[in-house]
Design a protein around this motif. Sequence first.
Motif, PDB file in Angstrom:
ATOM      1  N   GLY A 120     -30.976 -31.776  -7.162  1.00 15.16           N
ATOM      2  CA  GLY A 120     -30.490 -31.826  -8.544  1.00 15.16           C
ATOM      3  C   GLY A 120     -29.148 -31.139  -8.732  1.00 15.16           C
ATOM      4  N   GLN A 121     -28.754 -30.306  -7.766  1.00 14.57           N
ATOM      5  CA  GLN A 121     -27.479 -29.583  -7.866  1.00 14.57           C
ATOM      6  C   GLN A 121     -26.355 -30.289  -7.112  1.00 14.57           C
ATOM      7  N   ASN A 122     -26.692 -31.401  -6.487  1.00 13.89           N
ATOM      8  CA  ASN A 122     -25.705 -32.213  -5.759  1.00 13.89           C
ATOM      9  C   ASN A 122     -24.962 -31.435  -4.679  1.00 13.89           C
ATOM     10  N   ASN A 123     -25.659 -30.517  -4.012  1.00 12.80           N
ATOM     11  CA  ASN A 123     -24.997 -29.764  -2.933  1.00 12.80           C
ATOM     12  C   ASN A 123     -25.784 -29.818  -1.626  1.00 12.80           C
ATOM     13  N   VAL A 124     -26.565 -30.880  -1.460  1.00 14.50           N
ATOM     14  CA  VAL A 124     -27.348 -31.035  -0.242  1.00 14.50           C
ATOM     15  C   VAL A 124     -26.439 -31.091   0.977  1.00 14.50           C
ATOM     16  N   LEU A 125     -25.405 -31.925   0.902  1.00 12.55           N
ATOM     17  CA  LEU A 125     -24.497 -32.092   2.040  1.00 12.55           C
ATOM     18  C   LEU A 125     -23.811 -30.783   2.403  1.00 12.55           C
ATOM     19  N   ASP A 126     -23.422 -30.006   1.393  1.00  9.36           N
ATOM     20  CA  ASP A 126     -22.762 -28.724   1.658  1.00  9.36           C
ATOM     21  C   ASP A 126     -23.680 -27.784   2.428  1.00  9.36           C
ATOM     22  N   ARG A 127     -24.948 -27.769   2.057  1.00 10.42           N
ATOM     23  CA  ARG A 127     -25.903 -26.869   2.708  1.00 10.42           C
ATOM     24  C   ARG A 127     -26.197 -27.316   4.137  1.00 10.42           C
ATOM     25  N   VAL A 128     -26.270 -28.631   4.330  1.00  8.41           N
ATOM     26  CA  VAL A 128     -26.481 -29.145   5.686  1.00  8.41           C
ATOM     27  C   VAL A 128     -25.281 -28.822   6.570  1.00  8.41           C
ATOM     28  N   ASN A 129     -24.081 -29.043   6.038  1.00 10.69           N
ATOM     29  CA  ASN A 129     -22.862 -28.777   6.809  1.00 10.69           C
ATOM     30  C   ASN A 129     -22.719 -27.303   7.157  1.00 10.69           C
ATOM     31  N   LYS A 130     -23.267 -26.449   6.305  1.00 12.11           N
ATOM     32  CA  LYS A 130     -23.142 -25.002   6.512  1.00 12.11           C
ATOM     33  C   LYS A 130     -23.857 -24.556   7.780  1.00 12.11           C
ATOM     34  N   VAL A 131     -24.937 -25.262   8.131  1.00 11.73           N
ATOM     35  CA  VAL A 131     -25.717 -24.817   9.284  1.00 11.73           C
ATOM     36  C   VAL A 131     -25.541 -25.702  10.517  1.00 11.73           C
ATOM     37  N   LYS A 132     -25.195 -26.961  10.322  1.00  7.98           N
ATOM     38  CA  LYS A 132     -25.245 -27.892  11.454  1.00  7.98           C
ATOM     39  C   LYS A 132     -24.218 -27.583  12.540  1.00  7.98           C
TER      40      LYS A 132
END
Length: 302
Positions: free
Chosen positions: A199-211
């Motif tokens: 709902g916050q539209n930051n899924v990709l940012d969080r994935v990129n942060k760890v991958k």
Amino acid sequence: MENLGKTLSDYLSSKNLTDDYRKLLNKALNDVDVQRFLKENQESINQDAISVSAASIYEFYNHKTNQSELSKGYYPKLVVNNHNIEVAYVPNAKKRNEAKKSEYESRFVLMDMPSDIRKATLDDYDGDGRQEALSAAIDFIESYNNHKGYVPGLYLAGDFGVGKTYLLGAIANELFKSDVRTTIMHFPTFAVEMKNSIGQNNVLDRVNKVKDSEILMLDDIGADSMSSWIRDEVLGVILQYRMQENLPTFFSSNFSMNELEEHLAVNQRGEQEPVKAKRIMERVKYLSKEVIVTGPNKRFQR
């Protein structure tokens, strides 16, 4: 220090100085640290530029005796630069410790993990059922530090309390000594946070942060049932990227690799998806080497 002392004395007698500044500078010049510095460095100091040097001496003395907010955490130090005396500001012990802690936490990142994992060491990792895992950990560290091409991480499988998470922390601490950045993440908690991120539209940012972490450790994978979306669009994306980039990845789980594949084949609705589970496990097997950890439950021995 005779010549330099005479030059400073002549400067103090200068008519261009106010009485107040002359008194303050005289105090500074008689400071024990200033006297020691002048004696040790008199051959390197340009006496023709003593007015500039005198100002630096006063600055040193002033900050030494009257610390300001701007210089908090640092102490002044006299240095010779291009034959002139200048003031350098050196971090004090507290500031150095803060910087060291900050560097450590930036290179050993914990995401939803207990902070005492930072205390884990390989020296403390012993006991029945742990020898193979310890040996595999040491082999990985040596191979990785010696840049022997791509080195897969470890998949630590075993029952509760046998020290899988502790070993991940011990490996991360050992790698930190070689300036290797490691991220340890509790995967079930991360999965929940990812759902909340939709709902916050930051899924990709969080994935990129760890991958793209240099070393990524996924703790307790398979502990909870996993939705198809988390399995394929989150875990799958992370593992695919790391496989393509040859980035070592560690896992800890109560399941063996075969058991985890069976677990991932069933989604939250109870539907069977064996092909998708197999695809995930192909990545897991490329990124890590399975090691079974056994032994007593250490959590009941504290």
